[in-house]
Design an enzyme around this catalytic site. Structure first.
Site, PDB file in Angstrom:
ATOM      1  N   GLY A 234       0.752  -1.243   0.000  1.00 55.12           N
ATOM      2  CA  GLY A 234       0.000   0.000   0.000  1.00 55.12           C
ATOM      3  C   GLY A 234       0.781   1.290   0.000  1.00 55.12           C
ATOM      4  N   GLU A 268       3.630  -7.093   0.979  1.00 56.10           N
ATOM      5  CA  GLU A 268       3.093  -7.330  -0.368  1.00 56.10           C
ATOM      6  C   GLU A 268       3.069  -6.031  -1.179  1.00 56.10           C
ATOM      7  OE1 GLU A 268      -0.774  -8.764   0.531  1.00 56.10           O
ATOM      8  OE2 GLU A 268      -0.067 -10.467   1.697  1.00 56.10           O
ATOM      9  N   PRO A 269       4.213  -5.395  -1.419  1.00 51.75           N
ATOM     10  CA  PRO A 269       4.222  -4.141  -2.176  1.00 51.75           C
ATOM     11  C   PRO A 269       3.983  -4.377  -3.664  1.00 51.75           C
ATOM     12  CG  PRO A 269       6.457  -4.827  -1.698  1.00 51.75           C
ATOM     13  CD  PRO A 269       5.552  -5.793  -0.981  1.00 51.75           C
ATOM     14  N   GLY A 270       3.293  -3.458  -4.289  1.00 52.91           N
ATOM     15  CA  GLY A 270       3.070  -3.537  -5.727  1.00 52.91           C
ATOM     16  C   GLY A 270       3.385  -2.217  -6.393  1.00 52.91           C
ATOM     17  N   ARG A 271       2.486  -1.229  -6.199  1.00 50.60           N
ATOM     18  CA  ARG A 271       2.661   0.086  -6.811  1.00 50.60           C
ATOM     19  C   ARG A 271       4.023   0.695  -6.499  1.00 50.60           C
ATOM     20  NH1 ARG A 271      -1.662   3.789  -7.592  1.00 50.60           N
ATOM     21  NH2 ARG A 271      -2.869   2.519  -6.138  1.00 50.60           N
ATOM     22  N   TYR A 311     -10.468   6.452 -11.207  1.00 50.01           N
ATOM     23  CA  TYR A 311     -10.146   6.960  -9.870  1.00 50.01           C
ATOM     24  C   TYR A 311      -9.985   8.484  -9.825  1.00 50.01           C
ATOM     25  CZ  TYR A 311      -8.569   2.095  -9.170  1.00 50.01           C
ATOM     26  OH  TYR A 311      -8.479   0.735  -9.112  1.00 50.01           O
ATOM     27  N   CYS A 337     -15.210   6.745 -27.421  1.00 47.62           N
ATOM     28  CA  CYS A 337     -16.480   7.475 -27.413  1.00 47.62           C
ATOM     29  C   CYS A 337     -17.081   7.536 -26.011  1.00 47.62           C
ATOM     30  CB  CYS A 337     -17.450   6.806 -28.387  1.00 47.62           C
ATOM     31  SG  CYS A 337     -18.899   7.799 -28.745  1.00 47.62           S
ATOM     32  N   GLU A 338     -16.410   8.212 -25.115  1.00 49.33           N
ATOM     33  CA  GLU A 338     -16.837   8.430 -23.733  1.00 49.33           C
ATOM     34  C   GLU A 338     -16.330   9.797 -23.275  1.00 49.33           C
ATOM     35  OE1 GLU A 338     -18.564   6.379 -21.755  1.00 49.33           O
ATOM     36  OE2 GLU A 338     -18.475   4.471 -22.840  1.00 49.33           O
ATOM     37  N   TYR A 365      -0.842  -0.592 -12.464  1.00 52.45           N
ATOM     38  CA  TYR A 365      -2.258  -0.477 -12.793  1.00 52.45           C
ATOM     39  C   TYR A 365      -2.473   0.329 -14.075  1.00 52.45           C
ATOM     40  CZ  TYR A 365      -2.226  -2.094  -8.041  1.00 52.45           C
ATOM     41  OH  TYR A 365      -1.961  -2.827  -6.913  1.00 52.45           O
TER      42      TYR A 365
END
Length: 413
Positions: A234, A268-271, A311, A337-338, A365
């Site tokens: 996190g 458990e690091p990711g980012r 986000y 198209c959004e 991500y």
């Protein structure tokens, strides 16, 4: 006005675009290596296991790089476990998290011989015991306990509150550990906690550790001694001038609170491992003005990078070379198209058609959340090692996108 980014490590962005086209994801090997080693250095000689969260960036070459550095892996699907195995990762360093593990997932992980299951519900506990019994195996587990701590982050990436779907309730943990202790094919190994992502304040971690240590001590009094304490991941990265927590600060805090408890620490690091390593390169198709509002339409879209739309994430966007064009306040938008198809809003830039923009901090991500919306092929991925660029995922061809589809002829009925 934005700063210029002309090279990634020693490779010119102009050369990458000429060779591989855009949109293009590019990762720096040096950045990934340095980020992982910050965790290693923080733990030093103390017992630990750093399990990289594969969901952040699951490219096989990224996994292999981290495996070579000594990483374990935190997975949330059978597919991610297969990726770890394909990349040469050690299954005995794998932790299987996630709220919806199927029986097939459990059996495959048991047969593979992973390090531990992070059990997230009472139903999962009994299902895992059954599947381990069928195989004549013991299932190593820790419970993911929800400490009901506010991580003070975006609600979609907060995971430690009672209204979140993750983990077991704090006040049920002792009962469930006692139940697990009686099951014939369950081996209790540890306890797990993960309160959210992109955390930039230490206090939520402090609160979570305090609550978890009370549980650890209560379990010991009941004769259930744990081998490891998993604090999840996190840690945030600097998207927009955030004040960051270093791995050293976090680890030192945990060990100060841990005292003389003999527990292996797991994280458990990711980012924080891969986020800073990544760049999304995109070309300006055209610029346009609608009644005083300026838009730069680029060839990357929300299907390539959904974080800003999903986000409302702010990510740095820089140009690769100086321009004589006038500076305008641009929204950087894609062809999808959004109205939500944007990479950034209100950026003061000097832009012309054909310019290359660099979206930074795109290593986590980014590609893993990309899709084929609007029948758009996903981008190629490149890994840079000093002055060498390696293609680690081919760009999807349009023909690939419907190769598995079938056209039904209703006239043949």
């Amino acid at each position: 006005m934005s700063q210029l980014t002309s090279h990634i490590e020693q490779v010119a962005i102009e050369d990458l675009v000429k060779t591989y086209g855009t949109p293009l994801y590019v990762y720096s090997k040096a950045s990934i290596t340095e980020a992982f080693k910050r965790y290693q250095d923080a733990f030093g000689a103390r017992k630990h296991l750093i399990c990289y969260a594969v969901k952040a960036n699951s490219n096989l070459s990224v996994i292999r790089l981290l495996a070579d550095l000594g990483a374990g892996f935190d997975i949330v699907s059978r597919g991610e476990l297969l990726r770890v195995l394909k990349a040469g990762g050690d299954p005995t360093k794998v932790i299987f998290s996630g709220v919806g593990k199927t029986r097939e997932d459990l059996r495959f992980a048991l047969e593979t011989g992973i390090h531990c299951f992070n059990v997230e519900s009472e139903a999962e506990l009994y299902r895992l015991n059954e599947e381990a019994g069928k195989l004549g195996l013991m299932a190593p587990i820790s419970f993911r306990v929800n400490p009901d701590v506010d991580a003070k982050t975006h609600p979609y990436i907060s995971t430690g509150l009672r209204e979140n779907k993750f983990g077991i309730p704090y006040d049920q943990a002792v009962r469930l550990y006692e139940a697990a202790h009686q099951l014939p094919h369950i081996a209790i190994k540890g306890i797990d906690c993960h309160i959210g992502s992109q955390l930039t304040e230490l206090s939520p971690y402090c609160d979570a550790v305090d609550r978890m240590l009370k549980l650890i001590d209560a379990l010991k009094e009941k004769g259930i001694e744990l081998e490891h304490f998993d604090m999840g991941g996190g840690l945030g990265i600097d998207y927009q001038g955030e004040t960051l927590i270093t791995p050293q600060t976090l680890v030192d805090m945990i060990y100060e609170k841990l005292g003389d408890r003999d527990l292996m620490m797991t994280m458990e690091p990711g980012r924080s491992i891969v986020g800073d390593s990544g760049y999304l390169l995109t070309e300006v198709i055209l610029t346009k003005e609608n009644e005083g509002k300026h838009f730069a339409v680029v060839d990357a879209a929300m299907n390539d990078l959904i974080r800003p739309a999903l986000y409302e994430s702010w990510m740095r966007i820089e140009t690769t070379q100086a321009s004589d064009a006038p500076v305008h306040n641009y929204d950087i938008v894609g062809p999808v198209c959004e109205t939500g198809d944007f990479l950034g809003k209100n950026r003061d830039l000097a832009l012309s058609a054909g310019d290359i923009l660099v979206v930074k901090q795109a290593g986590a991500y980014g590609f893993v959340m990309s899709s084929n919306y609007n029948t758009r092929g996903r981008a190629a991925e490149i890994l840079i090692d000093q002055d060498q660029a390696y293609l680690i995922r081919e760009r999807e061809r349009l023909e690939d996108l419907f190769a598995n589809e079938k056209v039904v002829s209703f006239d043949e009925r």
